[in-house]
Design a protein around this motif. Sequence first.
Motif, PDB file in Angstrom:
ATOM      1  N   ASN A  46       0.842  -1.206   0.000  1.00  0.00           N
ATOM      2  CA  ASN A  46       0.000   0.000   0.000  1.00  0.00           C
ATOM      3  C   ASN A  46       0.871   1.247   0.000  1.00  0.00           C
ATOM      4  N   GLY A  47       0.485   2.203  -0.795  1.00  0.00           N
ATOM      5  CA  GLY A  47       1.195   3.480  -0.800  1.00  0.00           C
ATOM      6  C   GLY A  47       2.525   3.425  -1.525  1.00  0.00           C
ATOM      7  N   LYS A  50       1.674   2.676  -6.954  1.00  0.00           N
ATOM      8  CA  LYS A  50       1.126   1.974  -8.122  1.00  0.00           C
ATOM      9  C   LYS A  50       0.070   2.828  -8.833  1.00  0.00           C
ATOM     10  N   SER A  51      -0.907   3.275  -8.054  1.00  0.00           N
ATOM     11  CA  SER A  51      -1.982   4.052  -8.682  1.00  0.00           C
ATOM     12  C   SER A  51      -1.453   5.353  -9.254  1.00  0.00           C
TER      13      SER A  51
HETATM   14  N1  ATP Z   1      -3.520  13.259  -4.714  1.00  0.00           N
HETATM   15  C1  ATP Z   1      -2.553  12.974  -3.802  1.00  0.00           C
HETATM   16  N2  ATP Z   1      -2.091  13.953  -3.003  1.00  0.00           N
HETATM   17  C2  ATP Z   1      -1.116  13.693  -2.109  1.00  0.00           C
HETATM   18  N3  ATP Z   1      -0.539  12.508  -1.965  1.00  0.00           N
HETATM   19  C3  ATP Z   1      -0.959  11.487  -2.733  1.00  0.00           C
HETATM   20  C4  ATP Z   1      -1.997  11.670  -3.690  1.00  0.00           C
HETATM   21  N4  ATP Z   1      -2.226  10.510  -4.320  1.00  0.00           N
HETATM   22  C5  ATP Z   1      -1.365   9.627  -3.762  1.00  0.00           C
HETATM   23  N5  ATP Z   1      -0.613  10.222  -2.815  1.00  0.00           N
HETATM   24  C6  ATP Z   1       0.456   9.589  -2.032  1.00  0.00           C
HETATM   25  O1  ATP Z   1       1.324   8.939  -2.924  1.00  0.00           O
HETATM   26  C7  ATP Z   1       1.748   7.703  -2.377  1.00  0.00           C
HETATM   27  C8  ATP Z   1       1.435   6.587  -3.357  1.00  0.00           C
HETATM   28  O2  ATP Z   1       0.049   6.459  -3.471  1.00  0.00           O
HETATM   29  P1  ATP Z   1      -0.656   5.445  -4.465  1.00  0.00           P
HETATM   30  O3  ATP Z   1      -2.100   5.675  -4.411  1.00  0.00           O
HETATM   31  O4  ATP Z   1       0.033   5.542  -5.767  1.00  0.00           O
HETATM   32  O5  ATP Z   1      -0.295   4.051  -3.790  1.00  0.00           O
HETATM   33  P2  ATP Z   1      -0.739   2.593  -4.222  1.00  0.00           P
HETATM   34  O6  ATP Z   1       0.503   1.883  -4.504  1.00  0.00           O
HETATM   35  O7  ATP Z   1      -1.741   2.653  -5.288  1.00  0.00           O
HETATM   36  O8  ATP Z   1      -1.381   2.069  -2.872  1.00  0.00           O
HETATM   37  P3  ATP Z   1      -2.654   1.111  -2.645  1.00  0.00           P
HETATM   38  O9  ATP Z   1      -2.162  -0.263  -2.799  1.00  0.00           O
HETATM   39  O10 ATP Z   1      -3.041   1.400  -1.267  1.00  0.00           O
HETATM   40  O11 ATP Z   1      -3.686   1.463  -3.651  1.00  0.00           O
HETATM   41  C9  ATP Z   1       1.030   7.553  -1.042  1.00  0.00           C
HETATM   42  O12 ATP Z   1       1.924   7.927  -0.019  1.00  0.00           O
HETATM   43  C10 ATP Z   1      -0.103   8.530  -1.120  1.00  0.00           C
HETATM   44  O13 ATP Z   1      -0.375   9.070   0.139  1.00  0.00           O
END
Ligand code: ATP
Lengths: 252, 421
Positions: A46-47, A50-51
Amino acid sequence: MEEPIVKLEKVSKTFRDFWLRPTVEAVDGLDLEVRRGEVFGLLGPNGSGKSTTIKMMLGLLAPSSGKISLFGLPPHAKAARAKLGYLPELSYLHPFLTARETLMYYAGLCNLPRRVARERTDQLLEMVKLSDVAARAVGGFSKGMARRVALASALIGKPELLVLDEPTSGLDPVSTKEVKTLVKALAKKGMTVLTTSHLLADSEDICDRVMILNHGKSAAEGKVSELGESLEEFFLAKVGSGDDFALADFLA
Amino acid sequence: MISLWRIFWLEVVALVRSWTAPILVVASLGWMFAANFVLVTDATDEGKREMLVLYGLGGVFALLVVAVLASSTGAVASERESKRLQLTQVRPVSAFAVAWGKFLALAAVAASVLAFPCAALIVSSGFSERRCSHVYRPLLESPREEALKMYDAYMADPETSPMVKKAGRAVILRILEQRAKDHYQTVRTNETASWTFPGFHDWSHANPLVEPSARFRFSNAYNMRDEVRGAIAANGFFGAVSNITQTAVTVPLHLCQRGWDHDVLSFTNVGGNPVMLRPRQDVELLVPADSFAWNVFRSYVAMASILALMAAFGVFLGTALSRPVALFVAFVSLIVVEMGPSVAEQYPDSLETDAIDRFGLSVVRAVGACAKPPSALSPLPSLAADDCVEAKDALGAFAVDFVLAPIVLSILSALVMRRKT
Ligand SMILES: Nc1ncnc2c1ncn2[C@@H]1O[C@H](COP(=O)(O)OP(=O)(O)OP(=O)(O)O)[C@@H](O)[C@H]1O
Ligand SMILES: [Mg+2]
């Protein structure tokens, strides 16, 4: 060699607050390529970013630095978007539309003529097993049903590249299996798929190649068939299993 | 084209299924109906219709302005905040199509809702035979020209206070211009005043059977309710005035003889008292035009265009700002545009000696000037007075408020939308 469908070169994304002070470095100098016809898994805790990586690829977020190309074009080019299907990590739907209208809406955005749109809508509703509830407003759908509507709308334009952000989140085991079967079938037909997941067993089944992301950096990359160990062991070794001390302290 | 249609369709469906549009239709019709009983009128058919236009339709229009601003600021903002906009943006759709489609939907829904009370107004008038009139004003030099002419004499006048003389030329010209607009002309007993109405002679030859009227608003320096008696002559038409001052009188003119070749309308005071009037505002020539229903239709086009402009503005604000902020800015702008000019006009310190006042007033004037071309046409007072809302004005409002300004605003929205992802 053929030009990769998705190409990221030294891409970074730093989120900033209102005063432009950096808050998170979500993606840090990432190089990534997705080749035609493969199923690519972007894995990570998580975090790990990826997204964020996916959103930059799709032109929904501007990278802080680095270069991204999609079908050899900049990500916001219309021609690139015409070949794209995207399933976001949460199924954002228009609650007042029915399942059928939702698909017709996205078919319209892909400029499909009405007749083709109807045909594909019916096929897709059948495929995601929502034909019975096609006339119900999606606002009243369960999480898994909404997920299936979102998946169907990602497929409505017959994309060349399908981007799935945690496609199985919220799905029951049977549906999960169905989605996996679907992805495999699509890949067999030649569709390129980029998917993220934390469900390693699932990824192991469907992905040809994976990249493990940790703190916005690539921790490892490779063909699933060449790992030699299970993806889970590999993942834990790369990302670290974490420690249980905090939990132990809390429970003590 | 298909994608534009779909974006339009989605927004219309949203407005209908969220009950916004149906509730507005019911509320508008309900108010038009209730207005028949609530409003106090002078019991004549005309008086009743006037009230129904000003407060019935006027009330509906105000309601729609609020509703349009509230829904248009949310059109893009709420989609963005719920992340649904992302799903549109990854499709092969231009940001302009998104903004334009949403604007068209809001404008179309607003226009459809407005059609109901307008139709109700026509029905409640019993399809009356009464015609509206084209209104012509005399040819006079513009207040600006008159102000420029007055300027030197005014500055040279020893009675002009030194305080005033210190103020800037632009400020003084503005005061003089206001004075020119309100410039009174006095007509003493047995005197004749006359004004030119270009084209009147040609018109009366082209329409030999149609009789015009003249509308005067007389004032009197001493007594609010003095008697006015006089004779009006215009190119062979004559009419007699016998009334009290302080009200508008419409005098039918009858043809007595042909063959006078000029465009002049004159008033001869045959009463005992001098009377006063402002030729720029108080003398009008009325020429019969078409029916009340047509006039309602033209007013409808103008009002729908104003609503469309607000929709485009709201969509733009909602693209650039978060929804609550956009809503706030929309209403503040509305208030400034509506009230700004009268605040600026009635501001007590007309000399604008304080820097801060000068700054505030110039901001208000600038906003007023920006808002002026689109909102210049406010059709309801004309409709209420049975004055013709001219087709060219209604079309002009449509071209500017429904087409040009929204295109510009949608382009701006598109630019912002691409930046804000
Ligand atoms: N719009 C935003 N503003 C500020 N920080 C963000 C934003 N979007 C994501 N983040 C931060 O960027 C980092 C990566 O987030 P992301 O959503 O890409 O993780 P992820 O790998 O998709 O996690 P998950 O498996 O929980 O979906 C995290 O620390 C998140 O808090
Ligand atoms: Mg995620």
